[in-house]
Design a protein around this motif. Structure first.
Motif, short mmCIF file in Angstrom:
data_model
loop_
_atom_site.label_atom_id
_atom_site.label_comp_id
_atom_site.label_asym_id
_atom_site.label_seq_id
_atom_site.Cartn_x
_atom_site.Cartn_y
_atom_site.Cartn_z
N TYR A 11 129.95 111.22 61.45
CA TYR A 11 129.69 112.64 61.68
C TYR A 11 130.21 113.42 60.49
O TYR A 11 131.40 113.31 60.15
N ASN A 12 129.38 114.19 59.87
CA ASN A 12 129.79 115.06 58.75
C ASN A 12 130.61 114.30 57.70
O ASN A 12 131.67 114.76 57.28
N GLY A 13 130.16 113.11 57.37
CA GLY A 13 130.83 112.33 56.34
C GLY A 13 132.06 111.58 56.82
O GLY A 13 132.68 110.84 56.05
N VAL A 15 133.67 108.68 59.26
CA VAL A 15 133.31 107.53 60.09
C VAL A 15 134.13 107.63 61.37
O VAL A 15 135.36 107.55 61.34
N VAL A 16 133.49 107.80 62.51
CA VAL A 16 134.24 107.95 63.77
C VAL A 16 134.19 106.67 64.61
O VAL A 16 135.02 106.49 65.50
N VAL A 17 133.23 105.81 64.35
CA VAL A 17 133.22 104.46 64.96
C VAL A 17 132.82 103.47 63.87
O VAL A 17 131.86 103.71 63.14
N GLY A 37 140.53 111.39 70.11
CA GLY A 37 139.71 111.36 68.90
C GLY A 37 139.55 109.98 68.28
O GLY A 37 138.96 109.83 67.20
N ALA A 38 140.04 108.94 68.96
CA ALA A 38 139.95 107.58 68.41
C ALA A 38 138.51 107.08 68.35
O ALA A 38 138.19 106.16 67.59
N GLY A 39 137.64 107.64 69.20
CA GLY A 39 136.23 107.23 69.17
C GLY A 39 135.76 106.52 70.42
O GLY A 39 134.65 105.97 70.46
N1 LIG Z 1 128.73 115.53 68.07
C1 LIG Z 1 129.78 115.42 67.25
N2 LIG Z 1 129.81 116.03 66.06
C2 LIG Z 1 130.85 115.91 65.22
N3 LIG Z 1 131.96 115.16 65.49
C3 LIG Z 1 131.99 114.53 66.67
C4 LIG Z 1 130.92 114.62 67.61
N4 LIG Z 1 131.24 113.85 68.70
C5 LIG Z 1 132.47 113.33 68.44
N5 LIG Z 1 132.90 113.73 67.24
C6 LIG Z 1 134.19 113.36 66.61
O1 LIG Z 1 134.33 111.96 66.71
C7 LIG Z 1 135.70 111.62 66.86
C8 LIG Z 1 135.84 110.71 68.08
O2 LIG Z 1 135.66 111.49 69.25
P1 LIG Z 1 135.63 110.83 70.70
O3 LIG Z 1 135.32 111.92 71.66
O4 LIG Z 1 134.73 109.66 70.67
O5 LIG Z 1 137.13 110.33 70.86
P2 LIG Z 1 137.89 109.81 72.17
O6 LIG Z 1 138.62 108.57 71.76
O7 LIG Z 1 136.94 109.69 73.30
O8 LIG Z 1 138.92 110.99 72.41
P3 LIG Z 1 139.63 111.57 73.75
O9 LIG Z 1 140.67 110.56 74.14
O10 LIG Z 1 140.25 112.85 73.25
O11 LIG Z 1 138.56 111.78 74.78
C9 LIG Z 1 136.47 112.92 66.98
O12 LIG Z 1 137.01 113.23 65.75
C10 LIG Z 1 135.39 113.93 67.35
O13 LIG Z 1 135.69 115.21 66.90
#
Ligand SMILES: Nc1ncnc2c1ncn2[C@@H]1O[C@H](COP(=O)(O)OP(=O)(O)OP(=O)(O)O)[C@@H](O)[C@H]1O
Length: 231
Positions: A11-13, A15-17, A37-39
């Motif tokens: 997302y926006n450069g 890597v979230v997963v 925010g771990a993903g």
């Molecule tokens: N649609 C989106 N656009 C931009 N960033 C996103 C989007 N969806 C998730 N993210 C980002 O991806 C990352 C992972 O978010 P995610 O919700 O999967 O984490 P999580 O482990 O479920 O967190 P939590 O325990 O707080 O629920 C975060 O930094 C979040 O801001």
């Protein structure tokens, strides 16, 4: 039952997963833990084809979830209240989900029996729309609907969140029942480390989108997780 290959979401450069490989065997109960925010939710959304990966694939029983709908017949999930239909009563929603899976009214009543303790006389016969239930009771409706079809794979995002202590204990017993009696493969995220290790035999730790630990649950797991998350 579930295979993740070279899966990435950006997302926006950022890597979230980023999971090069993950295999979950049929019948395994997997707990996914990780800080905000771990993903975790993003991974679930990728597995359920609610969002498309930047790279990589997810296979549920060898079916690529992005290329076929077949996996939906054997997968039940509840991530959030967006899965519910808020202008229906709980009974109408269960009937809607039951119809999708060809269940009779009798089947639905029977499949809901194990949920009666968890429902605590607050879900059925309330003459109330789902939108008017408390967050915790909405979660109970969503979990029951996810399990209604006796899915081979059950995916739940933070099922213990918003539940009172009695309900958390009832849910823990219920998930164990589904695991042992119905042989459901489970993937459950939770911030409650002690609950998740009581339900799951294998724990995955996600940190900044990466799987950093993959452990079998034993008598030391809670201590190890607490140590890991103590910063
Ligand atoms: N649609 C989106 N656009 C931009 N960033 C996103 C989007 N969806 C998730 N993210 C980002 O991806 C990352 C992972 O978010 P995610 O919700 O999967 O984490 P999580 O482990 O479920 O967190 P939590 O325990 O707080 O629920 C975060 O930094 C979040 O801001």
């Amino acid at each position: 039952m579930l295979t993740v290959k070279d899966l990435q979401k950006v997302y926006n450069g950022t890597v979230v997963v980023n999971i090069p490989e993950l295999t979950i065997q049929a019948g395994e109960a997997i707990g996914l833990v990780g800080n905000n925010g771990a993903g975790k939710t993003t991974l679930f959304r990728l597995i359920l084809d609610l969002i498309r990966p930047t790279k990589g694939e997810v296979y549920a029983k060898d079916v690529n979830v992005a290329k076929s709908e077949d996996w939906k017949a054997y997968t039940g999930s509840h991530l959030d209240e967006g899965f519910l239909i808020d202008y229906l009563t709980a009974e109408e929603y269960f009937k809607f989900i039951g119809d999708l899976h060809g269940l009779s009214d009798g089947d639905i009543t029977e499949r809901l029996l194990p949920f009666m303790d968890l429902f605590n006389d607050e879900i059925l016969n309330q003459r109330k729309y789902i939108r008017d239930f408390s967050k915790g009771n909405q979660k109970k409706i969503g979990i029951a609907a996810a399990a209604l079809s006796n899915p081979e794979l059950l995916i739940l995002d933070e099922p213990f969140a918003n539940l009172d202590p009695s309900s958390q204990i009832r849910l823990k017993n219920l998930l164990r029942h589904l695991r042992d009696q119905k042989r459901m493969t489970m993937l459950i995220s939770s911030h409650d480390l002690s609950h998740v290790i009581e339900v799951c035999e294998r724990i995955l730790i996600l940190e900044k989108g990466q799987l950093v630990q993959d452990m079998q649950t034993n008598e030391n797991t809670l201590r190890e997780l607490e140590t890991y998350f103590t910063v």
